[in-house]
Design a protein around this motif. Structure first.
Motif, PDB file in Angstrom:
ATOM      1  N   ASN A 101      -1.753  16.613   4.856  1.00 53.90           N
ATOM      2  CA  ASN A 101      -2.030  15.196   4.608  1.00 53.90           C
ATOM      3  C   ASN A 101      -0.778  14.348   4.429  1.00 53.90           C
ATOM      4  O   ASN A 101      -0.869  13.126   4.287  1.00 53.90           O
ATOM      5  N   GLY A 102       0.403  14.956   4.411  1.00 53.22           N
ATOM      6  CA  GLY A 102       1.620  14.186   4.240  1.00 53.22           C
ATOM      7  C   GLY A 102       2.729  15.016   3.632  1.00 53.22           C
ATOM      8  O   GLY A 102       2.653  16.254   3.571  1.00 53.22           O
ATOM      9  N   PHE A 103       3.745  14.345   3.131  1.00 56.57           N
ATOM     10  CA  PHE A 103       4.874  15.055   2.517  1.00 56.57           C
ATOM     11  C   PHE A 103       5.410  14.245   1.345  1.00 56.57           C
ATOM     12  O   PHE A 103       5.180  13.036   1.234  1.00 56.57           O
ATOM     13  N   ASN A 104       6.142  14.933   0.488  1.00 56.89           N
ATOM     14  CA  ASN A 104       6.822  14.312  -0.643  1.00 56.89           C
ATOM     15  C   ASN A 104       8.194  14.978  -0.769  1.00 56.89           C
ATOM     16  O   ASN A 104       8.291  16.206  -0.770  1.00 56.89           O
ATOM     17  N   ALA A 105       9.244  14.169  -0.838  1.00 63.39           N
ATOM     18  CA  ALA A 105      10.606  14.702  -0.913  1.00 63.39           C
ATOM     19  C   ALA A 105      11.380  13.950  -1.979  1.00 63.39           C
ATOM     20  O   ALA A 105      11.221  12.733  -2.142  1.00 63.39           O
ATOM     21  N   SER A 106      12.222  14.685  -2.717  1.00 65.50           N
ATOM     22  CA  SER A 106      12.993  14.093  -3.801  1.00 65.50           C
ATOM     23  C   SER A 106      14.458  14.489  -3.687  1.00 65.50           C
ATOM     24  O   SER A 106      14.780  15.645  -3.339  1.00 65.50           O
ATOM     25  N   THR A 131      21.828   9.014  -8.539  1.00 64.49           N
ATOM     26  CA  THR A 131      20.789   8.371  -7.729  1.00 64.49           C
ATOM     27  C   THR A 131      19.597   9.302  -7.587  1.00 64.49           C
ATOM     28  O   THR A 131      19.743  10.456  -7.165  1.00 64.49           O
ATOM     29  N   LEU A 132      18.430   8.801  -7.941  1.00 69.49           N
ATOM     30  CA  LEU A 132      17.178   9.541  -7.791  1.00 69.49           C
ATOM     31  C   LEU A 132      16.349   8.839  -6.721  1.00 69.49           C
ATOM     32  O   LEU A 132      16.038   7.653  -6.851  1.00 69.49           O
ATOM     33  N   ILE A 133      16.016   9.565  -5.676  1.00 69.97           N
ATOM     34  CA  ILE A 133      15.256   9.007  -4.563  1.00 69.97           C
ATOM     35  C   ILE A 133      14.016   9.853  -4.352  1.00 69.97           C
ATOM     36  O   ILE A 133      14.104  11.097  -4.296  1.00 69.97           O
ATOM     37  N   ASN A 134      12.892   9.199  -4.239  1.00 68.50           N
ATOM     38  CA  ASN A 134      11.637   9.899  -3.933  1.00 68.50           C
ATOM     39  C   ASN A 134      10.952   9.194  -2.772  1.00 68.50           C
ATOM     40  O   ASN A 134      10.758   7.974  -2.803  1.00 68.50           O
ATOM     41  N   ILE A 135      10.630   9.956  -1.733  1.00 65.61           N
ATOM     42  CA  ILE A 135       9.940   9.419  -0.551  1.00 65.61           C
ATOM     43  C   ILE A 135       8.658  10.214  -0.350  1.00 65.61           C
ATOM     44  O   ILE A 135       8.689  11.447  -0.253  1.00 65.61           O
ATOM     45  N   GLN A 136       7.551   9.513  -0.297  1.00 66.05           N
ATOM     46  CA  GLN A 136       6.281  10.153   0.020  1.00 66.05           C
ATOM     47  C   GLN A 136       5.632   9.404   1.176  1.00 66.05           C
ATOM     48  O   GLN A 136       5.809   8.188   1.319  1.00 66.05           O
ATOM     49  N   ALA A 137       4.912  10.141   2.001  1.00 66.74           N
ATOM     50  CA  ALA A 137       4.296   9.546   3.185  1.00 66.74           C
ATOM     51  C   ALA A 137       3.030  10.307   3.523  1.00 66.74           C
ATOM     52  O   ALA A 137       2.843  11.464   3.127  1.00 66.74           O
ATOM     53  N   ASP A 138       2.155   9.637   4.272  1.00 64.54           N
ATOM     54  CA  ASP A 138       0.905  10.267   4.709  1.00 64.54           C
ATOM     55  C   ASP A 138       1.042  10.839   6.115  1.00 64.54           C
ATOM     56  O   ASP A 138       0.040  10.998   6.826  1.00 64.54           O
ATOM     57  N   TRP A 139       2.274  11.153   6.533  1.00 67.33           N
ATOM     58  CA  TRP A 139       2.524  11.749   7.844  1.00 67.33           C
ATOM     59  C   TRP A 139       2.996  13.189   7.628  1.00 67.33           C
ATOM     60  O   TRP A 139       3.960  13.425   6.894  1.00 67.33           O
ATOM     61  N   PRO A 140       2.340  14.178   8.249  1.00 68.78           N
ATOM     62  CA  PRO A 140       2.620  15.582   7.901  1.00 68.78           C
ATOM     63  C   PRO A 140       3.789  16.231   8.643  1.00 68.78           C
ATOM     64  O   PRO A 140       3.985  17.437   8.529  1.00 68.78           O
ATOM     65  N   HIS A 141       4.560  15.447   9.410  1.00 69.91           N
ATOM     66  CA  HIS A 141       5.651  16.047  10.199  1.00 69.91           C
ATOM     67  C   HIS A 141       6.970  15.342   9.890  1.00 69.91           C
ATOM     68  O   HIS A 141       7.440  14.521  10.679  1.00 69.91           O
ATOM     69  N   PRO A 142       7.598  15.646   8.747  1.00 73.02           N
ATOM     70  CA  PRO A 142       8.886  15.020   8.449  1.00 73.02           C
ATOM     71  C   PRO A 142      10.046  15.839   9.011  1.00 73.02           C
ATOM     72  O   PRO A 142       9.931  17.041   9.270  1.00 73.02           O
ATOM     73  N   SER A 143      11.150  15.164   9.195  1.00 76.46           N
ATOM     74  CA  SER A 143      12.409  15.817   9.526  1.00 76.46           C
ATOM     75  C   SER A 143      13.485  15.131   8.692  1.00 76.46           C
ATOM     76  O   SER A 143      13.519  13.899   8.620  1.00 76.46           O
TER      77      SER A 143
END
Length: 492
Positions: free
Chosen positions: A308-313, A282-294
Motif C-alpha cells: 500500500n505504500g512506503f515510509n522512510a526516515s 535533520t530529521l526527515i520522514n517521507i511517506q507515500a501511497d506508492w509501493p515502488h520507491p527508489s
C-alpha cells in the motif's frame, strides 16, 4: 522512415546473398555426391554408406540455411528495436512535458534565516595631484545566512496519474509539515557596522515554484521575534546552490535569542522529491501511497515498504556535509552536495519489457528454427527454405505486434494476443505443409512453451540471464539427444 527503407534494402541484399550462398552450397554438395557416386533422388536405392553421406550433406545444407536465415533475422529485429526506442523517447518527452505543467522533480530546502548587515573597508586612495595618499572608509552591504540548529520535515505524498493522448505520467501531491529551531549568537564579522535585524527574512527553497499550491502556516515562537509583511516570491539568494528558487517571509529578530518556526504547505511534483539536510541535526520522514520507491543520495536509516505504500526516515548530522551552519551570501556556498531523495519508481515500463524481449528475439527465432530442425529429424519430415523464412517472419512480427498492442492494453494482455499470432499461424502452417494435424499440434505445443519461458524471463529481471542460459543448455542437450543416432560414414 529512412531507417526502415535502409533496413528493407539491407534485408533484400542479405536475402539475395543468402539465396546465392544456398544455391552455391547445394551445387557443391550435388557435385560432391556425384563424385562419390551418390544420386540424391535415388538415395534409397544406394548402399547404406551412400545413404549416410547423402543424409549428412542434406543436414549440413539445412544447418547452413538456418544460420543464414538467423543472420537475416537481425534486420527486422533491429528495425523493431529502433521503433521501440523512438516510441520510448516520445513517451519520456510527454512525461517531461506533463511534469513541467504539473510540477517537476521537487527539491526542498530550508527554512534558513537571512540577516542583512553592513560593513566597512578601508581603501587607500591617491589625491588628484598624485603626491599624497590617504585612507577612505567605504561601506558595503551583504547578508548573513544562518542554517537551523535542528530541522524536522514530514512529507506525505499521494500519487496520481495524468494522461496525454495514449501516454500517462505518474505525479504526486505533497503535504509538508516542518519545524526549524534557530539559535542566534554574536557573530564575529570583520569590520561590521551593524545588523539590520528588522529586515531579516526566512527563506524557503522550492525548486519548482509554479507547483506550490498553498502555504498553510508559518508561525514563529520565541522572544523578540515577529513576522513582518507578507509572503514574497523569490529568495534573494540566487548564487547559493539549493536556495535559488522559492519564497521568503519577512521577520524581525533580536540581537541574540532562540526561536523556532513551524510551517506547513502543499505542493505538486512528479517522479521524485528531495530534501536538503540543512540543520545541525535533520530529521526527515517521507511517506507515500506508492509501493515502488527508489532511494538516492543518503539512504534512509529506516524504511518500510508494503503493497500500500512506503515510509522512510532519515536522521542526518551536519558532519555528513562540508558547508558551515553560517556563511556569507557572497561566498556562494553550494548546499546540494548531500540530500535525501525518494523516487516514485515505476518498476519496468512496457517499453523496457519490449526492449528486453527484442534483445532475446534472435535467440528465440534461432531456438524456433532449431526446434523445427529437431522436429524434422524426429518426425522424419522436411520443411523447405521458404517455409523457414515464413516462420521467421511470423516470429519477428510478434515483436511488432507486442509494441503496438502494449501502448493500448496491459502488457500481459498484449503479450497473449501477440503470442497467439506465431503460435497459431506457425503450427497451422506446419500442420498443413506436412499434411498432419498431429505434427502441427506438436509444433504449437513447443511454441507455447517457448513463449511461456520468454514471459517468465521478462518478469524475473534479476534472474533473466540465468533463465536464458538454462534455456540454451536445455535446447543443446535436447539437440544432442535427438541427433545421437545419425548414420555414420562407414567403409564398404
Amino acid at each position: 522512415m529512412f531507417n526502415i527503407i535502409i533496413g528493407v534494402l539491407i534485408l533484400l541484399s542479405l536475402a539475395l546473398f543468402g539465396g546465392a550462398t544456398y544455391l552455391v552450397v547445394r551445387a557443391l554438395l550435388k557435385k560432391f555426391n556425384r563424385d562419390q557416386g551418390i544420386d540424391m533422388d535415388s538415395a534409397q536405392k544406394q548402399p547404406a554408406t551412400a545413404k549416410g553421406v547423402a543424409l549428412k550433406n542434406t543436414t549440413l545444407l539445412k544447418a547452413l540455411t538456418i544460420g543464414t536465415l538467423s543472420i537475416m533475422a537481425l534486420i527486422p529485429l533491429g528495425i523493431i528495436m529502433d521503433m521501440t526506442s523512438d516510441r520510448e523517447t516520445l513517451y519520456h518527452s510527454v512525461v517531461d512535458e506533463i511534469g513541467r505543467s504539473w510540477g517537476e522533480q521537487q527539491t526542498l530546502s530550508g527554512p534558513v534565516l537571512v540577516i542583512p548587515y553592513s560593513y566597512f573597508v578601508m581603501q587607500e586612495e591617491v589625491s588628484n595631484d598624485g603626491k599624497t595618499r590617504h585612507e577612505v572608509k567605504r561601506t558595503y552591504q551583504d547578508e548573513l545566512v544562518i542554517l537551523p540548529k535542528k530541522l524536522t520535515l514530514d512529507l506525505d505524498l499521494k500519487h496520481d496519474f495524468r494522461t496525454r493522448g495514449i501516454y500517462q505520467s505518474l505525479v504526486y501531491n505533497a503535504a509538508l509539515k516542518g519545524q526549524a529551531d534557530f539559535r542566534l549568537n554574536r557573530y564575529d564579522i570583520p569590520n561590521l557596522i551593524a545588523f539590520d535585524n528588522k529586515n531579516a527574512r526566512l527563506v524557503f527553497g522550492v525548486s519548482s515554484n509554479q507547483a506550490i499550491d498553498k502555504v498553510e502556516k508559518i508561525e514563529v515562537k520565541g522572544d523578540s521575534v515577529l513576522l513582518s509583511g507578507s509572503l514574497m516570491s523569490g529568495t534573494g539568494l540566487g548564487t547559493t546552490g539549493g536556495l535559488e528558487k522559492g519564497f521568503n517571509q519577512g521577520v524581525q529578530v533580536g540581537e541574540s535569542s532562540d526561536f523556532s518556526v513551524d510551517f506547513a504547505m502543499t505542493l505538486r511534483g512528479s517522479q521524485s522529491i528531495s530534501a536538503l539536510p540543512l540543520g545541525e541535526q535533520t530529521l526527515i520522514n517521507i511517506q507515500a501511497d506508492w509501493p515502488h520507491p527508489s532511494f538516492k543520495g543518503l539512504l534512509p536509516a529506516e524504511r518500510e515498504i508494503t503493497p500500500n505504500g512506503f515510509n522512510a526516515s532519515w536522521n542526518i548530522s551536519h558532519l555528513t556535509r562540508n558547508y558551515p551552519q553560517e556563511f556569507i551570501k557572497s561566498n556562494q556556498s553550494t548546499l546540494t552536495e548531500v540530500s535525501a531523495n525518494a523516487i516514485l519508481f515505476e518498476p519496468v515500463t512496457h517499453y523496457g519489457k519490449i526492449e528486453r524481449s527484442v534483445k532475446y528475439g534472435l535467440l528465440f527465432i534461432v531456438l524456433t528454427f532449431i526446434m523445427l530442425f529437431i522436429f524434422e529429424l524426429g518426425q522424419k519430415t522436411s520443411l523447405s527454405t521458404v517455409q523457414y523464412m515464413l516462420v521467421g517472419s511470423a516470429m519477428a512480427l510478434f515483436y511488432l505486434l507486442l509494441l503496438s498492442l502494449s501502448e493500448h492494453l496491459a502488457f500481459l494482455q498484449a503479450y497473449l494476443i501477440a503470442a497467439c499470432i506465431p503460435v497459431l499461424s506457425v503450427s497451422a502452417y506446419v500442420g498443413s505443409a506436412t499434411a498432419s494435424l498431429k505434427r502441427g499440434a506438436i509444433v504449437g505445443t513447443m511454441l507455447v512453451s517457448l513463449y511461456a519461458v520468454l514471459y517468465s524471463i521478462l518478469q524475473l529481471e534479476d534472474y533473466a540471464l540465468l533463465m536464458g542460459t538454462g534455456l540454451l543448455l536445455v535446447v543443446l542437450l535436447i539437440l544432442m539427444f535427438v541427433t545421437r543416432h545419425q548414420p555414420k560414414n562407414t567403409a564398404q
